[in-house]
Design a protein around this motif. Structure first.
Motif, short mmCIF file in Angstrom:
data_model
loop_
_atom_site.label_atom_id
_atom_site.label_comp_id
_atom_site.label_asym_id
_atom_site.label_seq_id
_atom_site.Cartn_x
_atom_site.Cartn_y
_atom_site.Cartn_z
N MET A 101 0.62 -1.33 0.08
CA MET A 101 -0.07 0.18 0.03
C MET A 101 0.84 1.11 0.04
N THR A 107 1.13 3.94 -3.14
CA THR A 107 0.50 5.24 -2.97
C THR A 107 1.83 6.10 -3.29
N ASP A 142 2.01 6.05 -6.92
CA ASP A 142 0.97 6.83 -7.53
C ASP A 142 1.16 8.22 -7.57
N SER A 180 -1.33 8.79 -13.45
CA SER A 180 -1.38 8.10 -12.08
C SER A 180 -1.80 6.61 -12.61
N SER A 235 -5.45 2.58 -8.77
CA SER A 235 -4.79 2.38 -7.65
C SER A 235 -5.62 2.56 -6.29
N SER A 236 -6.68 3.34 -6.05
CA SER A 236 -7.49 3.52 -4.80
C SER A 236 -8.09 2.26 -4.66
N ILE A 258 -5.77 -0.30 -3.20
CA ILE A 258 -5.42 0.31 -1.69
C ILE A 258 -6.37 -0.20 -0.91
#
Length: 172
Positions: free
Chosen positions: A23, A27, A30, A40, A44-45, A48
């Motif tokens: 994570m 992050t 990203d 980005s 990714s969100s 995560i």
């Protein structure tokens, strides 16, 4: 048997640590990609979010099973003077019941998500995956915690008898 539980606890702790590290790296990359290169990481969100479920529920399972959670002792000194093992048992049983109830509710949420067939917006994951992972880790945690409570029963009885001056141990 206790050795197997210790191995499972260690696996849960390592898994939570690895998910937390991934994570963090995801992050970091990203943010650098978004602000440094205007690109980005796609989804990714959501990645995560899934990793956060692993961190939280594998971590809770590990911490609860190994009895390493944060404790606030407001009334504990008073209760321990009068009934030390009663307080420990009440806390452990209460924690186990709450943890099992949480696992049950997560299971209901997972089944609702599974039956609805809904998928996530960006990566098109089935929505039941996150509550499913939470149920998996919570179920392991409940079983480990119940086993830990049962394993400490004999030790608590020995402590009780030693404190009362009874050197013969518990009667059967």
């Amino acid at each position: 048997m206790e050795r197997i539980f210790k191995i499972i606890e260690r696996v849960l702790a390592v898994l939570a640590g690895i998910a937390l590290f991934i994570m963090m790296v995801l992050t970091f990359v990203d943010v650098i990609g978004r602000y440094g290169f205007n690109k980005s990481i796609f989804g990714s969100s959501e990645m995560i979010e899934v990793l956060m479920v692993v961190v939280i529920f594998a971590g809770v399972a590990f911490v609860t099973a190994s009895d390493k959670h944060i404790k606030v002792d407001i009334f504990a000194p008073i209760i321990e003077r009068h009934a030390p093992n009663l307080q420990r048992w009440i806390v452990h049983i209460f924690s186990l019941v709450i943890y099992a109830g949480l696992t049950y509710e997560l299971g209901r949420h997972m089944l609702d998500s599974l039956l609805s067939g809904k998928r996530t917006a960006v990566l098109d994951f089935p929505q039941w995956v996150m509550p499913g992972a939470a149920v998996f880790f919570s179920l392991i945690g409940v079983l480990l915690f119940a086993a830990a409570i049962l394993a400490t029963k004999g030790r608590l009885e020995k402590i009780d008898h030693a404190a009362s001056g009874d050197t013969h141990g518990p009667e059967l």
